[in-house]
Scaffold this motif. Structure first.
Motif, PDB file in Angstrom:
ATOM      1  N   THR A  14       1.272  -1.451  -0.227  1.00  0.00           N
ATOM      2  CA  THR A  14      -0.137  -0.424  -0.247  1.00  0.00           C
ATOM      3  C   THR A  14       0.701   1.486   0.064  1.00  0.00           C
ATOM      4  O   THR A  14       1.541   1.683   0.937  1.00  0.00           O
ATOM      5  CB  THR A  14      -0.680  -0.270   1.095  1.00  0.00           C
ATOM      6  N   ASN A  15       0.746   2.339  -1.082  1.00  0.00           N
ATOM      7  CA  ASN A  15       1.419   3.392  -0.849  1.00  0.00           C
ATOM      8  C   ASN A  15       0.536   4.159  -0.698  1.00  0.00           C
ATOM      9  O   ASN A  15      -0.341   4.648  -1.263  1.00  0.00           O
ATOM     10  CB  ASN A  15       2.480   3.545  -2.455  1.00  0.00           C
ATOM     11  N   THR A  16       1.180   5.377   0.042  1.00  0.00           N
ATOM     12  CA  THR A  16       0.245   6.904   0.771  1.00  0.00           C
ATOM     13  C   THR A  16       0.744   7.625   0.071  1.00  0.00           C
ATOM     14  O   THR A  16      -0.252   8.989   0.308  1.00  0.00           O
ATOM     15  CB  THR A  16      -0.390   6.241   2.049  1.00  0.00           C
ATOM     16  N   THR A  17       2.459   7.002  -0.317  1.00  0.00           N
ATOM     17  CA  THR A  17       2.832   8.812  -0.534  1.00  0.00           C
ATOM     18  C   THR A  17       2.845   8.608  -2.380  1.00  0.00           C
ATOM     19  O   THR A  17       3.267   8.199  -2.853  1.00  0.00           O
ATOM     20  CB  THR A  17       4.222   8.322   0.153  1.00  0.00           C
ATOM     21  N   ASN A  18       4.118  10.265  -2.802  1.00  0.00           N
ATOM     22  CA  ASN A  18       4.266  10.490  -3.980  1.00  0.00           C
ATOM     23  C   ASN A  18       3.010  10.023  -5.278  1.00  0.00           C
ATOM     24  O   ASN A  18       3.114   8.968  -6.022  1.00  0.00           O
ATOM     25  CB  ASN A  18       5.538   9.741  -3.913  1.00  0.00           C
ATOM     26  N   LEU A  19       1.166   9.640  -4.906  1.00  0.00           N
ATOM     27  CA  LEU A  19       0.957   9.339  -5.496  1.00  0.00           C
ATOM     28  C   LEU A  19       0.357  10.726  -6.496  1.00  0.00           C
ATOM     29  O   LEU A  19       0.456  11.577  -6.396  1.00  0.00           O
ATOM     30  CB  LEU A  19      -0.512   9.044  -4.538  1.00  0.00           C
ATOM     31  N   PRO A  20       0.263   9.948  -7.856  1.00  0.00           N
ATOM     32  CA  PRO A  20      -0.319  10.797  -9.158  1.00  0.00           C
ATOM     33  C   PRO A  20      -1.156  11.586  -8.627  1.00  0.00           C
ATOM     34  O   PRO A  20      -2.218  11.166  -8.422  1.00  0.00           O
ATOM     35  CB  PRO A  20      -0.080   9.692 -10.289  1.00  0.00           C
ATOM     36  N   THR A  21      -1.380  13.111  -8.974  1.00  0.00           N
ATOM     37  CA  THR A  21      -2.320  14.046  -9.137  1.00  0.00           C
ATOM     38  C   THR A  21      -2.031  14.464  -9.941  1.00  0.00           C
ATOM     39  O   THR A  21      -3.481  14.758 -10.255  1.00  0.00           O
ATOM     40  CB  THR A  21      -2.173  15.358  -8.105  1.00  0.00           C
ATOM     41  N   THR A  22      -2.143  13.812 -11.121  1.00  0.00           N
ATOM     42  CA  THR A  22      -2.459  14.565 -12.950  1.00  0.00           C
ATOM     43  C   THR A  22      -2.959  13.098 -13.730  1.00  0.00           C
ATOM     44  O   THR A  22      -2.208  12.108 -13.104  1.00  0.00           O
ATOM     45  CB  THR A  22      -1.472  15.400 -12.913  1.00  0.00           C
ATOM     46  N   GLY A  23      -3.286  13.702 -14.746  1.00  0.00           N
ATOM     47  CA  GLY A  23      -4.102  12.373 -15.531  1.00  0.00           C
ATOM     48  C   GLY A  23      -2.447  11.127 -15.457  1.00  0.00           C
ATOM     49  O   GLY A  23      -1.399  11.352 -15.702  1.00  0.00           O
TER      50      GLY A  23
END
Length: 109
Positions: A70-79
């Motif tokens: 499970t990753n909760t950091t550095n999630l893409p915020t653009t398409g």
């Protein structure tokens, strides 16, 4: 191919850890990445890989139906683009087979 993955992305990737190659859950936002080791060794068997997002701050990675990262950091915020990516920095060719692919997206109104 030795090109890096897109600046905003999420994926499974294989990384050499010591003598073994293991699958990792990978997320990247603006080229800042997080990789989480699943401890599952990359092998020549068929596997089912699933990536889900709760839309509220976590991306989960399943291998053969079991939650592995499970990753909760550095999630893409653009398409992001949908792609299969094979980065190889070794002297021998590497490849992978995709037997079946499915994409689901929740519709909102």
């Amino acid at each position: 191919n030795t090109v890096d993955p897109p600046a905003n992305s999420f994926a499974f990737r294989v990384v050499n850890v010591g003598a073994a190659s293991t699958w990792q859950g990978y997320t990247s936002a603006a080229s800042v990445a997080t990789s989480t080791n699943t401890t599952i060794t990359a092998d020549t068997s068929f596997h089912t890989f699933t990536i889900t997002s709760d839309g509220a701050g976590s991306i989960t990675f399943f291998i053969d139906g079991t939650l592995r990262a499970t990753n909760t950091t550095n999630l893409p915020t653009t398409g992001t683009n949908l792609m299969f990516f094979n980065k190889n920095t070794e002297a021998v060719d590497k490849s992978f087979d995709v037997d079946y692919f499915s994409f689901r997206m929740a519709l909102t109104r």
